[in-house]
Design an enzyme around this catalytic site. Structure first.
Site, PDB file in Angstrom:
ATOM      1  CG  ASP A  99       3.910   6.988   5.711  1.00 20.91           C
ATOM      2  OD1 ASP A  99       2.713   7.274   5.509  1.00 20.91           O
ATOM      3  OD2 ASP A  99       4.321   5.817   5.715  1.00 20.91           O
ATOM      4  CG  ASP A 102      -1.272   6.011  -2.524  1.00 20.24           C
ATOM      5  OD1 ASP A 102      -0.930   6.572  -3.567  1.00 20.24           O
ATOM      6  OD2 ASP A 102      -1.495   4.793  -2.466  1.00 20.24           O
ATOM      7  CG  PHE A 151       6.207   1.152  -3.446  1.00 19.77           C
ATOM      8  CD1 PHE A 151       4.875   1.202  -3.036  1.00 19.77           C
ATOM      9  CD2 PHE A 151       7.176   0.714  -2.544  1.00 19.77           C
ATOM     10  CE1 PHE A 151       4.512   0.810  -1.755  1.00 19.77           C
ATOM     11  CE2 PHE A 151       6.815   0.321  -1.260  1.00 19.77           C
ATOM     12  CZ  PHE A 151       5.484   0.367  -0.869  1.00 19.77           C
ATOM     13  CG  ASP A 158       6.710  -0.751   5.285  1.00 19.12           C
ATOM     14  OD1 ASP A 158       5.924   0.207   5.105  1.00 19.12           O
ATOM     15  OD2 ASP A 158       6.332  -1.927   5.378  1.00 19.12           O
TER      16      ASP A 158
HETATM   17  P1  IMP Z   1      -3.832   5.717   1.397  1.00 10.31           P
HETATM   18  O1  IMP Z   1      -4.895   5.279   2.349  1.00 10.31           O
HETATM   19  O2  IMP Z   1      -3.985   5.058   0.054  1.00 10.31           O
HETATM   20  O3  IMP Z   1      -3.683   7.209   1.285  1.00 10.31           O
HETATM   21  O4  IMP Z   1      -2.494   5.043   1.913  1.00 10.31           O
HETATM   22  C1  IMP Z   1      -1.509   5.702   2.574  1.00 10.31           C
HETATM   23  C2  IMP Z   1      -0.589   4.651   3.145  1.00 10.31           C
HETATM   24  O5  IMP Z   1      -0.164   3.730   2.142  1.00 10.31           O
HETATM   25  C3  IMP Z   1       0.669   5.285   3.677  1.00 10.31           C
HETATM   26  O6  IMP Z   1       0.537   5.607   5.023  1.00 10.31           O
HETATM   27  C4  IMP Z   1       1.689   4.194   3.450  1.00 10.31           C
HETATM   28  O7  IMP Z   1       1.686   3.315   4.543  1.00 10.31           O
HETATM   29  C5  IMP Z   1       1.200   3.441   2.258  1.00 10.31           C
HETATM   30  N1  IMP Z   1       1.893   3.886   1.024  1.00 10.31           N
HETATM   31  C6  IMP Z   1       1.356   4.532  -0.029  1.00 10.31           C
HETATM   32  N2  IMP Z   1       2.274   4.760  -0.977  1.00 10.31           N
HETATM   33  C7  IMP Z   1       3.441   4.246  -0.494  1.00 10.31           C
HETATM   34  C8  IMP Z   1       4.781   4.187  -1.022  1.00 10.31           C
HETATM   35  O8  IMP Z   1       5.118   4.656  -2.116  1.00 10.31           O
HETATM   36  N3  IMP Z   1       5.702   3.590  -0.223  1.00 10.31           N
HETATM   37  C9  IMP Z   1       5.394   3.062   0.998  1.00 10.31           C
HETATM   38  N4  IMP Z   1       4.165   3.113   1.533  1.00 10.31           N
HETATM   39  C10 IMP Z   1       3.188   3.693   0.783  1.00 10.31           C
HETATM   40 MG    MG Z   2       1.463   4.334   6.600  1.00  7.77          MG
END
Ligand code: IMP
Ligand code: MG
Length: 178
Positions: A99, A102, A151, A158
């Site tokens: 999705d 980040d 966010f 979600d």
């Molecule tokens: P990462 O490991 O920090 O890249 O995290 C990615 C995960 O964090 C995504 O798969 C989402 O589940 C969650 N995430 C990061 N940013 C958002 C956001 O703005 N809204 C909702 N979920 C997010």
């Molecule tokens: Mg996720």
């Protein structure tokens, strides 16, 4: 618009057009192959469903689920597999469908996990990317939208398992999570 949403970032129409374009790009790039789409639960479920309906190749679909301790816990960035893929990925062209990218911690973990199983290739298709937030280097081969560091919820994403069913991606009001 939902009262907890501050503004719509990606409308239904914007999402539909971009997702279709990504599917067409993937269909060209993997022509003659049979890619295996691996959706990262739960956030990618709507994106994956819309994406594969416009892929014109024979393909497989699988899912995995991870749990991240990244946000509150001291062990920042620890990722754990909650549900693994069902099938054998050896020799397959794996396309991980996520999705939002980040910090990159979740995807870098999933990519190494997949690579250890000797697939033919591993690529990433993410609906959204927040490039400014990266902690570890991860590049998606396919990116739907680069989004600002806010966010967002809806279209599968979600906050506390809410808002996944919104048909658009919207910025959540800060009052909801503060
Ligand atoms: P990462 O490991 O920090 O890249 O995290 C990615 C995960 O964090 C995504 O798969 C989402 O589940 C969650 N995430 C990061 N940013 C958002 C956001 O703005 N809204 C909702 N979920 C997010
Ligand atoms: Mg996720």
């Amino acid at each position: 618009m939902h009262p907890d949403i501050e503004r719509i970032l990606l409308s239904e129409e914007t999402l539909a057009a971009r997702v279709r374009a990504l599917a067409e790009e993937i269909s060209v790039d993997f022509a003659g192959r049979r890619p295996l789409f691996v959706g990262v639960l739960k956030g990618a479920f709507i994106f994956l469903g819309d994406l594969v309906r416009h892929v014109t190749l024979p393909c497989g679909i699988d899912f995995l689920a991870v749990s991240s301790y990244g946000r509150q816990a001291v062990t920042a960035g620890a990722v754990r597999i909650v549900k693994d893929v069902d099938g054998d990925i050896r020799g397959r062209d794996v396309v991980i469908v996520e999705d939002i990218l980040d910090s990159g911690l979740t995807l870098s973990y999933i990519i190494s996990l997949m690579n250890a199983r000797k697939p033919a290739s591993v690529s990433v298709c993410t609906l959204m990317d927040k490039p400014d937030r990266r902690k570890v280097p991860v590049e998606a081969r396919y990116t739907g939208f680069c989004v600002p560091d806010e966010f967002v919820v809806g279209y599968g994403l979600d906050y506390a398992n809410r808002f996944r069913n919104l048909p658009y991606v919207g910025v959540l009001k800060r009052a909801v999570y503060l």
